[in-house]
Design a protein around this motif. Structure first.
Motif, short mmCIF file in Angstrom:
data_model
loop_
_atom_site.label_atom_id
_atom_site.label_comp_id
_atom_site.label_asym_id
_atom_site.label_seq_id
_atom_site.Cartn_x
_atom_site.Cartn_y
_atom_site.Cartn_z
N GLY A 85 -48.06 7.43 43.60
CA GLY A 85 -48.65 8.37 42.63
C GLY A 85 -47.62 8.78 41.59
N THR A 86 -47.25 7.86 40.69
CA THR A 86 -46.24 8.14 39.66
C THR A 86 -46.71 9.26 38.72
OG1 THR A 86 -45.93 5.73 39.62
CG2 THR A 86 -44.71 7.02 37.98
N GLY A 87 -48.00 9.24 38.36
CA GLY A 87 -48.55 10.26 37.46
C GLY A 87 -47.77 10.34 36.17
N THR A 104 -41.94 3.08 42.64
CA THR A 104 -43.08 3.99 42.49
C THR A 104 -44.33 3.21 42.08
OG1 THR A 104 -43.86 6.04 41.44
CG2 THR A 104 -42.38 4.70 40.12
N GLU A 106 -48.49 3.43 40.83
CA GLU A 106 -49.53 4.25 40.21
C GLU A 106 -50.76 3.37 40.00
OE1 GLU A 106 -50.17 7.53 39.19
OE2 GLU A 106 -52.04 6.57 38.66
N LEU A 112 -48.87 5.03 33.88
CA LEU A 112 -47.61 4.36 34.20
C LEU A 112 -46.86 3.97 32.93
CD1 LEU A 112 -45.92 3.61 36.62
CD2 LEU A 112 -46.91 1.33 36.55
N HIS A 129 -41.25 0.11 39.02
CA HIS A 129 -42.62 0.59 39.21
C HIS A 129 -43.63 -0.55 39.16
CE1 HIS A 129 -43.01 0.11 34.90
NE2 HIS A 129 -41.98 0.93 34.71
#
Ligand code: SAH
Length: 215
Positions: A85-87, A104, A106, A112, A129
């Motif tokens: 859940g990078t948000g 990370t 998302e 992202l 990510h």
């Protein structure tokens, strides 16, 4: 270095009062310009101790929750950490200062992309990510020393427990995904199974299984 602004000092004092005592965590929060992670409409509230809306109907967590989760995670500077859940990327930016490498995941591509731009702008180079469904973790990069989940799950996702090293720690909100009855859990993986301790009632957006329609 310039002296911190009054609104920054105020927030740090509030976090201390409410239980964030780890000075490395407080320093990372102090160095992370939260105004970069919130929408223009909320700029004046960037250093307030509250969750704020971001795109795709999601939220950037309350600084106190970021502080307490990061503290409970007991991150060391040589560790490999997984975040689900990078948000906005705010929690990622705080964590990346405390570990060797942060992975990370998302599920919303738009979020992202924005988070990635912020990491570049802040010259944070130890974040890897990907777009994906965090329920399944990141098998190719496992095992992890630490795992942090920033969306609420109905149960501890089995793949995440499996991708945690023995002796590793996972911090995750678990409970009713409608947001009513959730608690932060500190999960330690032992040789014999999982040790679970609850430490804070919280309210997170749900950890959603599968990908949004646009991909
Ligand atoms: N740590 C973030 C908080 C974002 S809110 C911050 O500091 O801003 C939680 C995020 O989890 C949302 O962006 C949501 O899209 C994402 N999410 C929800 N379910 C997911 C899943 N299964 N896999 C990956 N990300 C997910």
């Amino acid at each position: 270095m310039a002296a911190p602004e009054p609104r920054v000092i105020r927030l740090l004092m509030e976090l201390r009062r409410q239980g964030v005592s780890d000075t490395r965590v407080l320093a990372a929060i102090e160095r992370t310009p939260r105004e970069l992670f919130v929408a223009d409409l909320f700029l004046d509230q960037a250093w307030e101790n509250r969750a704020l809306p971001i795109d795709c109907g999601q939220t950037v967590s309350q600084p106190l929750v970021v502080g307490l989760m990061t503290q409970e995670l007991e991150v060391g500077e040589r560790m490999k950490v997984l975040e689900i859940g990078t948000g906005s990327g705010y929690q990622s930016a705080v964590l990346a200062q405390l570990c060797r490498r942060l992975y990370t995941i998302e599920r919303h591509r738009g979020l992202l992309k924005q988070a990635d731009e912020r990491f570049r702008q802040l010259r944070i180079h130890n974040i890897t990510h990907k777009i994906g469904d965090g329920w399944k973790g990141w098998r190719e990069q496992a095992p992890f020393d630490r795992i942090i989940v920033t969306a609420a799950a109905p149960v501890i996702p089995p793949d995440l427990a499996e991708q945690l090293k023995v002796g590793g720690i996972m911090v995750i909100p678990v409970g009713d995904v409608a947001g009513l009855d959730q608690e932060l859990l500190k999960v330690t993986r032992l040789e014999t199974g999982l040790q679970v301790r609850r430490f804070l009632p919280v309210r997170f957006v749900p950890l959603v299984q599968g990908m949004p329609p646009e991909g």
